[in-house]
Design a protein around this motif. Structure first.
Motif, PDB file in Angstrom:
ATOM      1  N   THR A  47       2.210  -3.778  -6.677  1.00  0.00           N
ATOM      2  CA  THR A  47       0.725  -3.643  -5.836  1.00  0.00           C
ATOM      3  C   THR A  47      -0.004  -3.140  -5.814  1.00  0.00           C
ATOM      4  N   VAL A  48      -1.036  -2.839  -6.051  1.00  0.00           N
ATOM      5  CA  VAL A  48      -1.556  -1.942  -5.938  1.00  0.00           C
ATOM      6  C   VAL A  48      -3.219  -1.326  -4.915  1.00  0.00           C
ATOM      7  N   ARG A  49      -2.755  -0.222  -3.894  1.00  0.00           N
ATOM      8  CA  ARG A  49      -4.481  -0.835  -3.368  1.00  0.00           C
ATOM      9  C   ARG A  49      -5.667   0.212  -4.372  1.00  0.00           C
ATOM     10  N   ILE A  50      -6.792  -0.028  -4.031  1.00  0.00           N
ATOM     11  CA  ILE A  50      -7.364  -0.095  -4.887  1.00  0.00           C
ATOM     12  C   ILE A  50      -9.257  -0.163  -3.999  1.00  0.00           C
ATOM     13  N   ALA A  51     -10.030   1.816  -4.574  1.00  0.00           N
ATOM     14  CA  ALA A  51     -11.209   2.127  -3.808  1.00  0.00           C
ATOM     15  C   ALA A  51     -12.070   0.993  -4.024  1.00  0.00           C
ATOM     16  N   VAL A  52     -12.696   1.031  -3.024  1.00  0.00           N
ATOM     17  CA  VAL A  52     -14.230   0.144  -3.265  1.00  0.00           C
ATOM     18  C   VAL A  52     -15.271   0.256  -2.459  1.00  0.00           C
ATOM     19  N   GLY A  53     -16.252   1.573  -3.025  1.00  0.00           N
ATOM     20  CA  GLY A  53     -16.643   1.988  -1.874  1.00  0.00           C
ATOM     21  C   GLY A  53     -16.057   3.057  -0.929  1.00  0.00           C
ATOM     22  N   VAL A  81      -6.188  -4.506  -1.451  1.00  0.00           N
ATOM     23  CA  VAL A  81      -5.443  -4.944  -2.802  1.00  0.00           C
ATOM     24  C   VAL A  81      -4.992  -5.793  -3.535  1.00  0.00           C
ATOM     25  N   ALA A  82      -4.293  -5.315  -4.518  1.00  0.00           N
ATOM     26  CA  ALA A  82      -3.812  -6.096  -5.925  1.00  0.00           C
ATOM     27  C   ALA A  82      -2.783  -6.244  -5.879  1.00  0.00           C
ATOM     28  N   TYR A  83      -2.214  -7.679  -6.321  1.00  0.00           N
ATOM     29  CA  TYR A  83      -1.171  -7.973  -6.865  1.00  0.00           C
ATOM     30  C   TYR A  83      -1.444  -8.458  -8.270  1.00  0.00           C
ATOM     31  N   SER A  84      -0.494  -7.753  -9.067  1.00  0.00           N
ATOM     32  CA  SER A  84       0.563  -7.923 -10.724  1.00  0.00           C
ATOM     33  C   SER A  84       1.341  -8.643 -10.747  1.00  0.00           C
ATOM     34  N   PHE A  85       1.695  -9.271 -11.783  1.00  0.00           N
ATOM     35  CA  PHE A  85       2.749 -10.131 -12.202  1.00  0.00           C
ATOM     36  C   PHE A  85       3.000 -10.191 -13.323  1.00  0.00           C
ATOM     37  N   GLY A  86       4.585 -10.083 -14.284  1.00  0.00           N
ATOM     38  CA  GLY A  86       4.587  -9.815 -15.471  1.00  0.00           C
ATOM     39  C   GLY A  86       3.418  -8.681 -16.136  1.00  0.00           C
ATOM     40  N   THR A  87       3.613  -9.135 -17.109  1.00  0.00           N
ATOM     41  CA  THR A  87       3.316  -7.790 -18.345  1.00  0.00           C
ATOM     42  C   THR A  87       2.757  -8.295 -19.975  1.00  0.00           C
ATOM     43  N   GLY A  88       2.409  -9.421 -19.395  1.00  0.00           N
ATOM     44  CA  GLY A  88       2.018  -9.728 -21.020  1.00  0.00           C
ATOM     45  C   GLY A  88       0.064  -9.125 -21.623  1.00  0.00           C
ATOM     46  N   ASP A  89       0.491  -9.620 -22.495  1.00  0.00           N
ATOM     47  CA  ASP A  89      -1.190  -9.064 -23.303  1.00  0.00           C
ATOM     48  C   ASP A  89      -2.233  -9.614 -22.855  1.00  0.00           C
ATOM     49  N   PHE A  92      -6.356 -10.831  -6.234  1.00  0.00           N
ATOM     50  CA  PHE A  92      -6.257  -9.226  -5.444  1.00  0.00           C
ATOM     51  C   PHE A  92      -6.865  -9.845  -3.783  1.00  0.00           C
ATOM     52  N   ASP A  93      -6.227  -9.624  -2.616  1.00  0.00           N
ATOM     53  CA  ASP A  93      -7.053  -9.395  -1.711  1.00  0.00           C
ATOM     54  C   ASP A  93      -8.444  -9.438  -1.433  1.00  0.00           C
ATOM     55  N   GLN A  94      -9.596 -10.179  -1.111  1.00  0.00           N
ATOM     56  CA  GLN A  94     -11.207  -9.924  -1.131  1.00  0.00           C
ATOM     57  C   GLN A  94     -11.103  -9.094   0.065  1.00  0.00           C
ATOM     58  N   LEU A  95     -12.598  -7.950  -0.156  1.00  0.00           N
ATOM     59  CA  LEU A  95     -12.645  -7.098   1.032  1.00  0.00           C
ATOM     60  C   LEU A  95     -12.294  -7.952   2.259  1.00  0.00           C
ATOM     61  N   GLY A  96     -12.742  -7.763   2.874  1.00  0.00           N
ATOM     62  CA  GLY A  96     -12.038  -8.791   4.663  1.00  0.00           C
ATOM     63  C   GLY A  96     -11.177  -9.213   5.017  1.00  0.00           C
ATOM     64  N   THR A  97     -10.075  -9.456   3.867  1.00  0.00           N
ATOM     65  CA  THR A  97      -8.967 -10.336   3.732  1.00  0.00           C
ATOM     66  C   THR A  97      -8.087 -10.141   3.323  1.00  0.00           C
ATOM     67  N   GLY A  98      -6.746 -10.416   3.986  1.00  0.00           N
ATOM     68  CA  GLY A  98      -5.297 -10.566   3.834  1.00  0.00           C
ATOM     69  C   GLY A  98      -5.011  -8.618   3.924  1.00  0.00           C
ATOM     70  N   ALA A  99      -4.594  -8.378   3.023  1.00  0.00           N
ATOM     71  CA  ALA A  99      -3.961  -6.712   3.318  1.00  0.00           C
ATOM     72  C   ALA A  99      -4.880  -5.983   2.865  1.00  0.00           C
ATOM     73  N   SER A 100      -6.117  -6.164   2.208  1.00  0.00           N
ATOM     74  CA  SER A 100      -7.125  -5.261   1.908  1.00  0.00           C
ATOM     75  C   SER A 100      -7.913  -4.945   3.294  1.00  0.00           C
ATOM     76  N   SER A 101      -9.375  -3.660   3.864  1.00  0.00           N
ATOM     77  CA  SER A 101      -9.643  -3.311   4.886  1.00  0.00           C
ATOM     78  C   SER A 101     -10.832  -4.331   5.118  1.00  0.00           C
ATOM     79  N   ARG A 102     -10.716  -4.257   6.646  1.00  0.00           N
ATOM     80  CA  ARG A 102     -11.478  -5.613   7.330  1.00  0.00           C
ATOM     81  C   ARG A 102     -12.365  -5.287   7.933  1.00  0.00           C
ATOM     82  N   PRO A 103     -13.380  -4.431   7.022  1.00  0.00           N
ATOM     83  CA  PRO A 103     -14.397  -4.206   7.933  1.00  0.00           C
ATOM     84  C   PRO A 103     -15.587  -4.776   8.976  1.00  0.00           C
ATOM     85  N   ALA A 104     -16.438  -5.585   9.711  1.00  0.00           N
ATOM     86  CA  ALA A 104     -17.146  -6.320  10.037  1.00  0.00           C
ATOM     87  C   ALA A 104     -18.424  -6.442  10.218  1.00  0.00           C
TER      88      ALA A 104
END
Length: 295
Positions: free
Chosen positions: A10-16, A21-29, A63-75
């Motif tokens: 589970t990775v937090r990624i700066a967008v501006g 918040v992104a979620y990754s499953f598995g390790t395949g190429d 990933f939870d798009q901006l405004g959703t889920g565990a990501s930032s929720r600006p108005a």
């Protein structure tokens, strides 16, 4: 088939100035990069329906798009544009080092995937367009057709409430409920991941971009139409749609005609969620396509 599982990362990624918040499953190429519908929905319903692809060796990222889920929720309504979400998607892909991806977009995520494919064609191995459209004016006409099946008196009632702005009236909501069970998910009991996403719906992005419900498009995307640009998307493409889908097979067939290298699967017993409604048909179709275009 889908099952609940914890992400490997589970990775937090700066967008501006915000974070997603992104979620990754598995390790395949081979990476299946999922863009969920909404707008305004957390990614649970699409993430949890596809994380099982790790069983076949794929890495699955959502990933939870901006405004959703565990990501930032600006108005700020100015943030809710498809072009900004395209750049957000590219930021996530680069931050996670995903390389070329199998880009899977469902519903609104399909509109986003089309825009992304046009902006960043070199980032894709394939494009998977699920229960979506490239032409929202066409979709609006199809939605009118679906609404008309409720009968003239019900349609007149709905139009009256829409004109008056009384969309919370019980009789209007009853009509929307019938349409949802006909054309969004035809299961008597909706799956837990879908209910989780719907229970945390941010109506700010949804109302700004789409409208007040699934059957009334009045937001800033109502005139969006990329059907004339589909010929520019040359990667192999898979289109899936339920026979009873709110985003109808007519919309899917238009995309099939426009994309140079596309296959279309219509799921006979599904509406908008074939991965939950008809998994025994859905997963083989998806996995066959991915297998043909991996490596």
């Amino acid at each position: 088939m889908w099952r609940d599982m914890a992400p490997d990362q589970t990775v937090r990624i700066a967008v501006g100035e915000y974070e997603v918040v992104a979620y990754s499953f598995g390790t395949g190429d081979e990476v299946v990069f999922c863009l969920n519908g909404g707008p305004g929905l957390p990614c649970d319903y699409l993430r949890d329906a596809h994380s099982c692809l790790i069983d076949q060796g794929y890495r699955v990222v959502a990933f939870d798009q901006l405004g959703t889920g565990a990501s930032s929720r600006p108005a700020d309504p100015a943030l809710w544009t498809i072009s900004r979400y395209v750049e957000e998607t590219e930021t996530v892909r680069k931050a996670l080092g995903l390389g070329k991806v199998h880009l899977l977009g469902h519903s609104w995520g399909g509109w986003l995937a089309i825009e992304y494919a046009l902006a960043y064609p070199d980032a894709l191995k394939t494009l998977i367009l699920e229960d979506t459209a490239a032409d929202l004016p066409l979709l609006a006409r199809e939605l009118e057709r679906l609404r008309s099946a409720l009968g003239s008196e019900t349609v007149a009632m709905m139009l009256a409430h829409e004109a008056a702005g009384t969309l919370d009236h019980p009789e209007y909501q009853a009509a929307i409920t019938v349409l949802n069970y006909r054309h969004v998910c035809r299961l008597q009991e909706w799956p837990a991941p879908l209910n989780r996403s719907l229970g945390d719906w941010n109506m700010g992005p949804y109302g700004t971009m789409q409208g007040p419900n699934e059957f009334l498009y009045i937001g800033n995307l109502k005139d969006w139409d990329r059907s004339g640009d589909l010929h520019r998307i040359t990667v192999p493409s898979l289109i899936t749609v339920g026979l009873h889908d709110e985003i109808t097979p007519v919309c899917a067939y238009q995309m099939k005609r426009g994309l140079p290298d596309a296959v279309l699967h219509v799921f006979q017993n599904s509406s908008h969620m074939p991965f939950y409604e008809e998994p025994a048909a859905y997963y083989p179709a998806l996995l066959d396509f991915l297998a043909k275009h991996s490596g």
